[in-house]
Design an enzyme around this catalytic site. Structure first.
Site, PDB file in Angstrom:
ATOM      1  N   SER A 124      -4.542 -11.045  -5.204  1.00  0.00           N
ATOM      2  CA  SER A 124      -5.524 -11.968  -5.773  1.00  0.00           C
ATOM      3  C   SER A 124      -4.839 -13.086  -6.545  1.00  0.00           C
ATOM      4  O   SER A 124      -5.456 -14.114  -6.811  1.00  0.00           O
ATOM      5  CB  SER A 124      -6.492 -11.221  -6.686  1.00  0.00           C
ATOM      6  OG  SER A 124      -5.777 -10.452  -7.619  1.00  0.00           O
ATOM      7  N   HIS A 145      -8.076 -11.787   1.221  1.00  0.00           N
ATOM      8  CA  HIS A 145      -8.445 -11.458  -0.161  1.00  0.00           C
ATOM      9  C   HIS A 145      -9.921 -11.087  -0.293  1.00  0.00           C
ATOM     10  O   HIS A 145     -10.801 -11.939  -0.203  1.00  0.00           O
ATOM     11  CB  HIS A 145      -8.113 -12.657  -1.070  1.00  0.00           C
ATOM     12  CG  HIS A 145      -8.446 -12.421  -2.504  1.00  0.00           C
ATOM     13  ND1 HIS A 145      -8.930 -13.409  -3.337  1.00  0.00           N
ATOM     14  CD2 HIS A 145      -8.370 -11.295  -3.261  1.00  0.00           C
ATOM     15  CE1 HIS A 145      -9.138 -12.887  -4.545  1.00  0.00           C
ATOM     16  NE2 HIS A 145      -8.814 -11.619  -4.520  1.00  0.00           N
ATOM     17  N   GLU A 157     -11.424 -14.234   1.506  1.00  0.00           N
ATOM     18  CA  GLU A 157     -10.629 -15.457   1.637  1.00  0.00           C
ATOM     19  C   GLU A 157      -9.490 -15.205   2.623  1.00  0.00           C
ATOM     20  O   GLU A 157      -8.756 -14.219   2.486  1.00  0.00           O
ATOM     21  CB  GLU A 157     -10.065 -15.861   0.268  1.00  0.00           C
ATOM     22  CG  GLU A 157     -11.152 -16.279  -0.697  1.00  0.00           C
ATOM     23  CD  GLU A 157     -10.652 -16.604  -2.101  1.00  0.00           C
ATOM     24  OE1 GLU A 157     -11.219 -17.487  -2.745  1.00  0.00           O
ATOM     25  OE2 GLU A 157      -9.687 -15.953  -2.568  1.00  0.00           O
ATOM     26  N   ASN A 195     -11.131 -17.670  -7.533  1.00  0.00           N
ATOM     27  CA  ASN A 195     -10.542 -17.566  -8.869  1.00  0.00           C
ATOM     28  C   ASN A 195     -10.122 -18.924  -9.425  1.00  0.00           C
ATOM     29  O   ASN A 195      -9.831 -19.046 -10.614  1.00  0.00           O
ATOM     30  CB  ASN A 195      -9.362 -16.589  -8.862  1.00  0.00           C
ATOM     31  CG  ASN A 195      -9.857 -15.161  -8.745  1.00  0.00           C
ATOM     32  OD1 ASN A 195     -10.989 -14.857  -9.092  1.00  0.00           O
ATOM     33  ND2 ASN A 195      -9.010 -14.282  -8.228  1.00  0.00           N
TER      34      ASN A 195
HETATM   35  P1  NAI Z   1      -5.403   0.283  -7.558  1.00  0.00           P
HETATM   36  O1  NAI Z   1      -4.478   0.542  -8.671  1.00  0.00           O
HETATM   37  O2  NAI Z   1      -6.794   0.824  -7.616  1.00  0.00           O
HETATM   38  O3  NAI Z   1      -4.742   0.816  -6.199  1.00  0.00           O
HETATM   39  C1  NAI Z   1      -3.430   0.564  -5.830  1.00  0.00           C
HETATM   40  C2  NAI Z   1      -2.954   1.713  -4.986  1.00  0.00           C
HETATM   41  O4  NAI Z   1      -1.708   1.361  -4.407  1.00  0.00           O
HETATM   42  C3  NAI Z   1      -2.724   3.009  -5.759  1.00  0.00           C
HETATM   43  O5  NAI Z   1      -3.372   4.059  -5.093  1.00  0.00           O
HETATM   44  C4  NAI Z   1      -1.205   3.183  -5.751  1.00  0.00           C
HETATM   45  O6  NAI Z   1      -0.817   4.530  -5.708  1.00  0.00           O
HETATM   46  C5  NAI Z   1      -0.844   2.471  -4.475  1.00  0.00           C
HETATM   47  N1  NAI Z   1       0.516   1.937  -4.430  1.00  0.00           N
HETATM   48  C6  NAI Z   1       1.202   1.282  -5.399  1.00  0.00           C
HETATM   49  N2  NAI Z   1       2.409   0.906  -4.937  1.00  0.00           N
HETATM   50  C7  NAI Z   1       2.481   1.315  -3.644  1.00  0.00           C
HETATM   51  C8  NAI Z   1       3.469   1.193  -2.635  1.00  0.00           C
HETATM   52  N3  NAI Z   1       4.627   0.588  -2.857  1.00  0.00           N
HETATM   53  N4  NAI Z   1       3.194   1.722  -1.431  1.00  0.00           N
HETATM   54  C9  NAI Z   1       2.025   2.354  -1.193  1.00  0.00           C
HETATM   55  N5  NAI Z   1       1.065   2.503  -2.108  1.00  0.00           N
HETATM   56  C10 NAI Z   1       1.283   1.971  -3.324  1.00  0.00           C
HETATM   57  O7  NAI Z   1      -5.415  -1.300  -7.351  1.00  0.00           O
HETATM   58  P2  NAI Z   1      -6.558  -2.236  -6.748  1.00  0.00           P
HETATM   59  O8  NAI Z   1      -7.443  -2.688  -7.834  1.00  0.00           O
HETATM   60  O9  NAI Z   1      -7.152  -1.605  -5.557  1.00  0.00           O
HETATM   61  O10 NAI Z   1      -5.701  -3.521  -6.321  1.00  0.00           O
HETATM   62  C11 NAI Z   1      -4.875  -3.525  -5.200  1.00  0.00           C
HETATM   63  C12 NAI Z   1      -4.543  -4.945  -4.806  1.00  0.00           C
HETATM   64  O11 NAI Z   1      -5.757  -5.664  -4.577  1.00  0.00           O
HETATM   65  C13 NAI Z   1      -3.769  -5.744  -5.840  1.00  0.00           C
HETATM   66  O12 NAI Z   1      -2.926  -6.629  -5.160  1.00  0.00           O
HETATM   67  C14 NAI Z   1      -4.863  -6.516  -6.544  1.00  0.00           C
HETATM   68  O13 NAI Z   1      -4.416  -7.707  -7.150  1.00  0.00           O
HETATM   69  C15 NAI Z   1      -5.789  -6.826  -5.384  1.00  0.00           C
HETATM   70  N6  NAI Z   1      -7.173  -7.095  -5.760  1.00  0.00           N
HETATM   71  C16 NAI Z   1      -7.810  -6.335  -6.695  1.00  0.00           C
HETATM   72  C17 NAI Z   1      -9.135  -6.608  -7.016  1.00  0.00           C
HETATM   73  C18 NAI Z   1      -9.873  -5.772  -8.011  1.00  0.00           C
HETATM   74  O14 NAI Z   1     -10.932  -6.206  -8.477  1.00  0.00           O
HETATM   75  N7  NAI Z   1      -9.379  -4.601  -8.373  1.00  0.00           N
HETATM   76  C19 NAI Z   1      -9.870  -7.726  -6.387  1.00  0.00           C
HETATM   77  C20 NAI Z   1      -9.117  -8.404  -5.362  1.00  0.00           C
HETATM   78  C21 NAI Z   1      -7.809  -8.110  -5.093  1.00  0.00           C
END
Ligand code: NAI
Length: 507
Positions: A124, A145, A157, A195
């Site tokens: 994001s 995104h 996006e 954003n």
């Molecule tokens: P989250 O913390 O809920 O999930 C991330 C997951 O990735 C975890 O299960 C973790 O164990 C896993 N992980 C971390 N490093 C890893 C690796 N090297 N290989 C495999 N798995 C790995 O995070 P979330 O909120 O789902 O965000 C994920 C991505 O999405 C980020 O890039 C974030 O910026 C983006 N994003 C998040 C939004 C939100 O509102 N939470 C909205 C739009 C994008």
């Protein structure tokens, strides 16, 4: 080139947290086989179980047939290692938001997947170009995104980095449509569309608060009830959490090399330092009990004395609207060329504060009260006073404007009230997104309505309010404050002067 329409499409999903689960659910429901991988052991299995129960509850509510829920669940395949992603046609990553970690993942994946596999990132805030730059073939990397919660926020996006090959954007657009989402295409720039476009709402509201124009609760009320936002900016900051919002504000500001339009506020930094994070800490701008913000009751409207009302307005039609209000309340207009000595001077300025308006009209600033008519006279009304308006005249104005039961907010003098300022700011930012060719006008409006839940797209909204009026508000604030954050985007300025829609593309 990947055929994302294929019935045998296999999608790898790396990172099965909040976002990964949502994307996997959509894909499985769209008939796509999804391999789930997460660095944390058990996480992919947990994700599958959680999506399965989500699908079950959709089926229980009748939104999905039980067979479709079962079939979608059967398409979710947790895998124990990255190597199992070999053979995927597309891999979407939704792992931790860290440039180095994402780069390392993509370089490892290049050694696992086939040469035609598309690699997409759900980042994001990071640059897609930067993530792709570590790859041997950056041309196959694109941004995809989504917004949280993914199944409900029906927009995605699609971002092309500096070296992304054209087929990647095309494939992601088609895939988004297959998932039932509206794709919007954005250039790889800070904040992409949503954003970026969303910066104006909070920063301008904070600016208004910082200037002492109105309380945060009044700013929220005006933006909700006059402008029509579902939630006020301070409610939204409290809901999102200042620990999330403020860093995003700082990051977009810095990434645009300190563009004044995105300048964050010290008010937020200080509150963040104090731990006033919002709902999650129990206290933000509002105090929160049981997850709900506690809102202090509004002051009661005084029973002001009836007096003759002399009216003036900056826009055609506004004077008549004021006169109708006066007559409907059973009060008497003062029809004189100049206000009689005891008349209330009720003015409806556009892009001027009450003081400037009173001085320009050569009426008594002690008897002047201004009312905002940009959003029409029917909704919550905002009144502002000059620094010397006398209380009995303010009380009369409040009583008059509340006589028909419409809510009234009282603020201090401000060029552009509250709602004019916030709307002019966010329309201006959207115009500049179009000017910088970050996205098409239609995609900007679609992204903002679907991604931010604003009642209208900013460009169409600007058209409805009047581009010329918004330009006038911006020019007035810019000249009064000297602050370049209010300089009008050339996109707005040209279209306003030409009298054409803000959605008019450059040929
Ligand atoms: P989250 O913390 O809920 O999930 C991330 C997951 O990735 C975890 O299960 C973790 O164990 C896993 N992980 C971390 N490093 C890893 C690796 N090297 N290989 C495999 N798995 C790995 O995070 P979330 O909120 O789902 O965000 C994920 C991505 O999405 C980020 O890039 C974030 O910026 C983006 N994003 C998040 C939004 C939100 O509102 N939470 C909205 C739009 C994008």
């Amino acid at each position: 080139m990947v055929d994302v329409q294929s019935s045998t499409l296999t999608l790898g999903l790396v990172g099965t947290g909040v976002m990964g689960r949502g994307i996997a659910q959509l894909a499985a429901q769209a008939g796509i086989t999804v391999r789930l991988f997460d660095a944390r052991p058990q996480a992919a299995d947990e994700a599958r179980a959680s999506i399965a129960s989500m699908l079950d509850s959709l089926a229980a509510k009748g939104r999905l047939s039980p067979e479709a829920a079962l079939a979608a669940t059967a398409r979710l395949e947790p895998v124990p290692q990255e190597l199992s992603l070999a053979g995927c046609h597309v891999v979407v990553e939704a792992i931790v938001e860290d440039l180095r970690v994402k780069q390392e993942l993509f370089t490892r994946l290049e050694g696992i997947v086939g040469p035609d596999c598309l690699l997409a990132t759900n980042t994001s805030s990071l640059s897609v170009t930067a993530i792709a730059s570590a790859c041997e073939r950056p041309g196959r990397v694109g941004g995809f995104h989504f917004f949280n919660p993914v199944p409900l926020m029906k927009v995605v996006e699609v971002i092309e980095g500096a070296r992304t090959e054209p087929w990647v954007g095309e494939a992601l657009v088609t895939l988004a449509l297959r998932l039932g989402h509206r794709p919007v295409r954005a250039a790889d720039t800070p904040g992409f569309i949503v954003n970026h476009a969303g910066r104006g709402f909070g920063t301008e509201a904070l600016r208004i608060l910082q200037e002492g124009v109105a309380s945060f609760a009044d700013i929220d009320r005006v933006l909700r009830e006059a402008a029509g936002f579902r939630m006020g900016p301070f409610e939204l900051l409290d809901l999102t959490g200042l620990d999330v919002s403020h860093p995003v504000m700082e990051s977009v500001y810095e990434q645009f090399y300190q563009e004044p339009r995105f300048r964050p506020s010290y008010v937020l930094r200080q509150r963040l330092t104090a731990g006033l994070l919002g709902r999650k800490s129990g206290q933000g701008f509002y105090s929160h009990e049981g997850g709900k913000p506690h809102v202090e009751p509004e002051p009661t409207i005084p029973s002001g004395e009836r007096r003759p009302v002399w009216v003036a307005a900056d826009e055609p039609g506004w004077r008549d609207a004021l006169l109708s209000l006066v007559r409907a309340a059973g009060w008497f207009p003062d029809d004189g060329e100049r206000p009689a000595p005891e008349s209330l001077c009720l003015v409806a300025p556009l892009g001027r504060d009450a003081t400037t308006t009173a001085l320009a009209l050569e009426v008594d600033p002690e008897r002047t009260v201004a009312v905002d008519l940009l959003f029409g006279p029917e909704r919550r009304r905002t009144v502002m006073t000059t620094p010397v308006t006398r209380q009995p005249f303010l009380d009369s104005a409040l009583a008059l404007l509340a006589a028909d039961g419409t809510a009234v907010s009282r603020i201090h003098d401000s060029t552009g009230f509250v709602a004019q300022r916030v709307l002019a700011t966010l329309v201006n930012i959207a115009c500049d997104i179009a000017q910088q060719r970050i996205a098409s006008p239609e995609d900007i409006d679609a992204a903002v309505t679907l991604g931010l839940g604003y009642p209208r797209g900013p460009l169409a909204w600007g058209d409805a309010l009047g581009p010329r009026r918004l330009l006038r508000v911006l020019e007035a604030i810019h000249s009064a404050s000297g602050d370049p954050r209010y300089r009008a985007s050339p996109w707005l300025s040209r279209r306003a002067r030409l009298g054409v829609s803000l959605l008019t593309p450059e040929k």
